[in-house]
Design a protein around this motif. Structure first.
Motif, PDB file in Angstrom:
ATOM      1  N   LEU A  19       0.814  -1.216   0.000  1.00  0.00           N
ATOM      2  CA  LEU A  19       0.000   0.000   0.000  1.00  0.00           C
ATOM      3  C   LEU A  19       0.847   1.265   0.000  1.00  0.00           C
ATOM      4  CD1 LEU A  19      -2.814  -0.790   2.603  1.00  0.00           C
ATOM      5  CD2 LEU A  19      -2.978  -0.830   0.118  1.00  0.00           C
ATOM      6  N   LYS A  20       0.244   2.326  -0.457  1.00  0.00           N
ATOM      7  CA  LYS A  20       0.799   3.669  -0.296  1.00  0.00           C
ATOM      8  C   LYS A  20      -0.052   4.371   0.760  1.00  0.00           C
ATOM      9  CE  LYS A  20       2.629   4.208  -4.989  1.00  0.00           C
ATOM     10  NZ  LYS A  20       2.271   2.852  -5.473  1.00  0.00           N
ATOM     11  N   GLU A  36       5.408   4.570   0.437  1.00  0.00           N
ATOM     12  CA  GLU A  36       5.020   3.192   0.167  1.00  0.00           C
ATOM     13  C   GLU A  36       5.388   2.331   1.364  1.00  0.00           C
ATOM     14  OE1 GLU A  36       5.522  -0.155  -3.354  1.00  0.00           O
ATOM     15  OE2 GLU A  36       6.353   1.850  -3.589  1.00  0.00           O
ATOM     16  N   ASP A  94      -4.989   2.369  -0.848  1.00  0.00           N
ATOM     17  CA  ASP A  94      -4.017   3.455  -0.966  1.00  0.00           C
ATOM     18  C   ASP A  94      -4.586   4.781  -0.441  1.00  0.00           C
ATOM     19  OD1 ASP A  94      -2.106   1.821  -2.052  1.00  0.00           O
ATOM     20  OD2 ASP A  94      -2.551   2.360  -4.137  1.00  0.00           O
TER      21      ASP A  94
END
Length: 205
Positions: A19-20, A36, A94
């Motif tokens: 994920l960001k 990130e 995200d």
């Protein structure tokens, strides 16, 4: 050739599930940047740590980061004279941690009872609240001496596996289960050193 394809496939698959998230310095919401997550399976989190003394809020710290799923928790520790609540809300897409974790809502007594200390007298009854299902007993180094503390705590904070959840100052903290079980010193070792907001500044990783 097939081995090389498999290795690239694993690397790309791992990357696809990273994920960001918004990540901020502790206590500084204006310092946020998108980063990130370093590990696959991590979630975006918005964490708030709130401490109260005498019914007044004395500390309210927030941060955002990437965390493992087991760190997405709500727990508290209560010494009667002071209480600290940890609320770590997580999400799995995200940039989903764009908002701060809300201030924990007020909880009432849950029926569990432990001893608390008023000065040197540690025989007063403390009604545990919310998720506080264990009693604790221990001593905290204040810099000018050692203070005995007793109170209520959520089971989660008693687990040695959650030591990375907090960085605290203190010594000889232990948990037990059962009403008034913290009447004497507890012999168990390796228990997480717990939050003592009147005597040490708590900072979550």
């Amino acid at each position: 050739m097939h081995l090389l394809t498999l290795i690239f496939g694993i690397v790309l698959l791992t990357k696809a599930h990273t994920l960001k998230c918004n990540q901020c310095d502790i206590g500084n919401p204006g310092s946020c940047a998108v980063k990130e997550c370093p590990l696959a399976g991590q979630r975006c989190s918005a964490l708030r740590l709130t401490s109260y003394a005498g019914g007044s809020k004395i500390m309210d710290v927030t941060t955002k980061s990437c965390v493992m799923a087991e760190e997405c928790v709500e727990a508290s520790v209560n010494f009667g004279i002071s209480q600290t609540v940890i609320k770590n809300e997580c999400c799995n897409s995200d940039f989903c941690n764009d908002k701060l974790s809300p201030v924990p809502s007020k909880t009432g007594p849950n029926g569990k009872k432990c001893f608390q200390c008023n000065g040197q007298d540690c025989t007063a009854t403390l009604n545990c609240e919310g998720t506080q299902d264990h009693c604790l007993s221990g001593k905290v180094n204040t810099g000018s001496g050692t203070v005995t503390l007793k109170g209520c705590v959520s089971k989660l904070l008693c687990s040695p596996g959650n030591q990375d959840l907090t960085r605290t100052m203190g010594t000889d903290m232990s948990c037990c289960q059962g009403d008034y079980c913290n009447s004497a010193s507890i012999k168990s070792a390796g228990i997480l050193l717990l939050v003592a907001p009147l005597f040490s500044l708590v900072v979550l990783s």
